[in-house]
Scaffold this motif. Sequence first.
Motif, PDB file in Angstrom:
ATOM      1  N   LEU A 149       0.755  -1.286  -0.026  1.00 26.05           N
ATOM      2  CA  LEU A 149      -0.202   0.180   0.088  1.00 26.05           C
ATOM      3  C   LEU A 149       0.977   1.238  -0.143  1.00 26.05           C
ATOM      4  O   LEU A 149       1.793   1.273   0.718  1.00 26.05           O
ATOM      5  CB  LEU A 149      -1.027  -0.013   1.164  1.00 26.05           C
ATOM      6  N   VAL A 150       0.456   2.306  -1.038  1.00 26.97           N
ATOM      7  CA  VAL A 150       1.059   3.562  -0.957  1.00 26.97           C
ATOM      8  C   VAL A 150      -0.011   4.710  -0.872  1.00 26.97           C
ATOM      9  O   VAL A 150      -0.868   4.455  -1.567  1.00 26.97           O
ATOM     10  CB  VAL A 150       1.940   3.685  -2.217  1.00 26.97           C
ATOM     11  N   THR A 151       0.469   5.396   0.142  1.00 29.63           N
ATOM     12  CA  THR A 151      -0.726   6.634   0.325  1.00 29.63           C
ATOM     13  C   THR A 151       0.065   7.868  -0.082  1.00 29.63           C
ATOM     14  O   THR A 151       1.378   7.929   0.159  1.00 29.63           O
ATOM     15  CB  THR A 151      -1.208   6.756   1.694  1.00 29.63           C
ATOM     16  N   ILE A 152      -0.687   8.842  -0.532  1.00 33.47           N
ATOM     17  CA  ILE A 152      -0.305  10.459  -0.801  1.00 33.47           C
ATOM     18  C   ILE A 152      -0.803  11.175  -0.027  1.00 33.47           C
ATOM     19  O   ILE A 152      -1.981  11.577  -0.595  1.00 33.47           O
ATOM     20  CB  ILE A 152      -0.466  10.359  -2.337  1.00 33.47           C
ATOM     21  N   GLY A 153      -0.458  11.590   1.166  1.00 35.07           N
ATOM     22  CA  GLY A 153      -1.117  12.640   1.952  1.00 35.07           C
ATOM     23  C   GLY A 153      -2.739  12.186   2.367  1.00 35.07           C
ATOM     24  O   GLY A 153      -3.112  11.121   2.100  1.00 35.07           O
ATOM     25  N   GLY A 154      -3.419  12.847   3.113  1.00 34.65           N
ATOM     26  CA  GLY A 154      -4.769  12.828   3.172  1.00 34.65           C
ATOM     27  C   GLY A 154      -5.141  11.799   4.278  1.00 34.65           C
ATOM     28  O   GLY A 154      -6.502  11.623   4.619  1.00 34.65           O
ATOM     29  N   ILE A 155      -4.338  11.144   4.641  1.00 39.16           N
ATOM     30  CA  ILE A 155      -4.864  10.087   6.133  1.00 39.16           C
ATOM     31  C   ILE A 155      -4.447  10.487   7.251  1.00 39.16           C
ATOM     32  O   ILE A 155      -3.419  11.546   7.428  1.00 39.16           O
ATOM     33  CB  ILE A 155      -4.306   8.562   5.540  1.00 39.16           C
ATOM     34  N   GLY A 156      -4.959   9.990   8.236  1.00 39.91           N
ATOM     35  CA  GLY A 156      -4.203  10.463   9.676  1.00 39.91           C
ATOM     36  C   GLY A 156      -5.275  11.511  10.106  1.00 39.91           C
ATOM     37  O   GLY A 156      -6.439  11.546  10.146  1.00 39.91           O
ATOM     38  N   ALA A 157      -4.688  12.124  11.105  1.00 40.39           N
ATOM     39  CA  ALA A 157      -5.549  13.116  11.968  1.00 40.39           C
ATOM     40  C   ALA A 157      -4.640  14.392  12.258  1.00 40.39           C
ATOM     41  O   ALA A 157      -3.550  14.182  12.504  1.00 40.39           O
ATOM     42  CB  ALA A 157      -6.083  12.697  13.272  1.00 40.39           C
ATOM     43  N   ASN A 158      -5.201  15.338  12.269  1.00 37.56           N
ATOM     44  CA  ASN A 158      -4.507  16.617  12.641  1.00 37.56           C
ATOM     45  C   ASN A 158      -3.940  16.609  14.061  1.00 37.56           C
ATOM     46  O   ASN A 158      -4.760  16.316  14.805  1.00 37.56           O
ATOM     47  CB  ASN A 158      -5.371  17.925  12.424  1.00 37.56           C
ATOM     48  N   VAL A 159      -2.781  16.743  14.367  1.00 37.29           N
ATOM     49  CA  VAL A 159      -2.167  16.459  15.659  1.00 37.29           C
ATOM     50  C   VAL A 159      -1.942  18.021  16.166  1.00 37.29           C
ATOM     51  O   VAL A 159      -2.007  18.363  17.327  1.00 37.29           O
ATOM     52  CB  VAL A 159      -1.001  15.563  15.700  1.00 37.29           C
ATOM     53  N   PHE A 160      -1.338  18.987  15.154  1.00 38.55           N
ATOM     54  CA  PHE A 160      -0.826  20.191  15.699  1.00 38.55           C
ATOM     55  C   PHE A 160      -1.465  21.056  14.821  1.00 38.55           C
ATOM     56  O   PHE A 160      -1.854  22.334  15.516  1.00 38.55           O
ATOM     57  CB  PHE A 160       0.628  20.500  15.501  1.00 38.55           C
ATOM     58  N   SER A 161      -1.916  20.993  13.664  1.00 41.91           N
ATOM     59  CA  SER A 161      -2.762  21.998  12.998  1.00 41.91           C
ATOM     60  C   SER A 161      -4.147  21.924  13.098  1.00 41.91           C
ATOM     61  O   SER A 161      -4.526  21.048  13.398  1.00 41.91           O
ATOM     62  CB  SER A 161      -2.222  21.574  11.320  1.00 41.91           C
ATOM     63  N   PRO A 162      -4.745  23.146  12.957  1.00 40.28           N
ATOM     64  CA  PRO A 162      -6.031  23.301  12.979  1.00 40.28           C
ATOM     65  C   PRO A 162      -7.079  22.472  12.146  1.00 40.28           C
ATOM     66  O   PRO A 162      -6.292  22.211  10.886  1.00 40.28           O
ATOM     67  CB  PRO A 162      -6.468  24.588  12.892  1.00 40.28           C
ATOM     68  N   GLY A 163      -8.014  22.172  12.081  1.00 40.85           N
ATOM     69  CA  GLY A 163      -8.844  21.400  11.421  1.00 40.85           C
ATOM     70  C   GLY A 163     -10.406  22.024  11.359  1.00 40.85           C
ATOM     71  O   GLY A 163     -10.928  22.216  12.421  1.00 40.85           O
ATOM     72  N   PRO A 164     -10.927  22.045  10.130  1.00 42.47           N
ATOM     73  CA  PRO A 164     -10.605  21.773   8.841  1.00 42.47           C
ATOM     74  C   PRO A 164      -9.439  22.498   8.300  1.00 42.47           C
ATOM     75  O   PRO A 164      -9.230  23.794   8.860  1.00 42.47           O
ATOM     76  CB  PRO A 164     -11.537  21.884   7.997  1.00 42.47           C
ATOM     77  N   SER A 165      -8.671  22.086   7.564  1.00 43.68           N
ATOM     78  CA  SER A 165      -7.447  22.912   7.069  1.00 43.68           C
ATOM     79  C   SER A 165      -7.783  23.797   6.077  1.00 43.68           C
ATOM     80  O   SER A 165      -8.882  24.008   5.682  1.00 43.68           O
ATOM     81  CB  SER A 165      -6.301  21.809   6.239  1.00 43.68           C
ATOM     82  N   GLU A 166      -6.822  24.836   5.711  1.00 43.68           N
ATOM     83  CA  GLU A 166      -6.856  25.825   4.696  1.00 43.68           C
ATOM     84  C   GLU A 166      -7.508  25.399   3.376  1.00 43.68           C
ATOM     85  O   GLU A 166      -8.626  25.592   2.973  1.00 43.68           O
ATOM     86  CB  GLU A 166      -5.806  26.621   4.441  1.00 43.68           C
ATOM     87  N   GLY A 167      -6.970  24.248   2.881  1.00 42.68           N
ATOM     88  CA  GLY A 167      -7.559  23.456   1.712  1.00 42.68           C
ATOM     89  C   GLY A 167      -8.821  22.951   1.862  1.00 42.68           C
ATOM     90  O   GLY A 167      -9.568  23.203   0.752  1.00 42.68           O
ATOM     91  N   ILE A 168      -9.307  22.348   2.783  1.00 46.11           N
ATOM     92  CA  ILE A 168     -10.502  21.783   3.146  1.00 46.11           C
ATOM     93  C   ILE A 168     -11.419  22.862   3.226  1.00 46.11           C
ATOM     94  O   ILE A 168     -12.488  23.086   2.720  1.00 46.11           O
ATOM     95  CB  ILE A 168     -10.524  20.821   4.397  1.00 46.11           C
TER      96      ILE A 168
END
Length: 287
Positions: free
Chosen positions: A126-145
């Motif tokens: 399996l290879v993933t490109i970003g997008g998985i996991g959870a925000n640990v230090f950054s606010p959510g939703p992110s700027e892009g979202i």
Amino acid sequence: MTSASRADTDIREIPTETGMLRYYDTGGDALPVLFLHGSGPGVTGWRNFRGVLPAFADRFRCLILEFPGFGVSDDAGGHPMMTAQAAVIPFLDALGIRRVDIVGNSMGGGVGIHTAIEHPDRVRRLVTIGGIGANVFSPGPSEGIRLLQEFTEDPTRQRLIDWLNSMVYDPALVTDELIEERWVLATDPDTLASARRMYGKAAFAQMMQFMHASAEPLPWARMHKVTVPTLLTWGRDDRVSPLDMALIPMRSIPNAELHVFPNCGHWAMIEAKPAFEATVLSFLSRY
């Protein structure tokens, strides 16, 4: 001439229990790699992965699946993430493919994680490109979202441009051709309706509320169940899925490694193309 340029890269279709799925299939009879695209306005699997296809098709049979509800395969209704997850195994069964390697971008990485957990016998690597996991230090939703939500609520060309710029480190990648290509599909009424089921502000808030109220563990809390060798790839400058999201999957997936590309946003396979190809091909060839 590469395998991809020799092969017929016209889109194909196959009926499944989840509806008519459309896909690309090139690279001959080699080991199969399934490419799973992300979400967002005007996305398709072909647009996500067409640039890296020649490098991969020289060594692997490459399948690019177009998920339901994004304007290419039939819309199955419901939440696009859920219909994407439900499409993978029926697609492989319809093609008679027992086991694949998966390369998933953003939402496609989440679908790959889900598939590896629920059907471990069907995924080899399996290879993933970003997008998985959870925000640990950054606010959510992110700027892009947030920019994606604004476009979905009120689609204008400028909102599309603002969102596309949040996807990349180098704004020169946001060309007039890219903007026009994305605009045409992103504003298609059916595709837009599907996007609103995922990124409309009310739908997004409802999904977050449901996830936190559900007795089921949150997606990031299940990642320890991924048993296959996993490569997490990330753009260091990702403003859609900030790099701190990688910390939980990197630590909790038992056989995971992380590669971070500098000067790179959310589209590592596009913005860091040569390094991405070399890194992923090395990983896939190692096992």
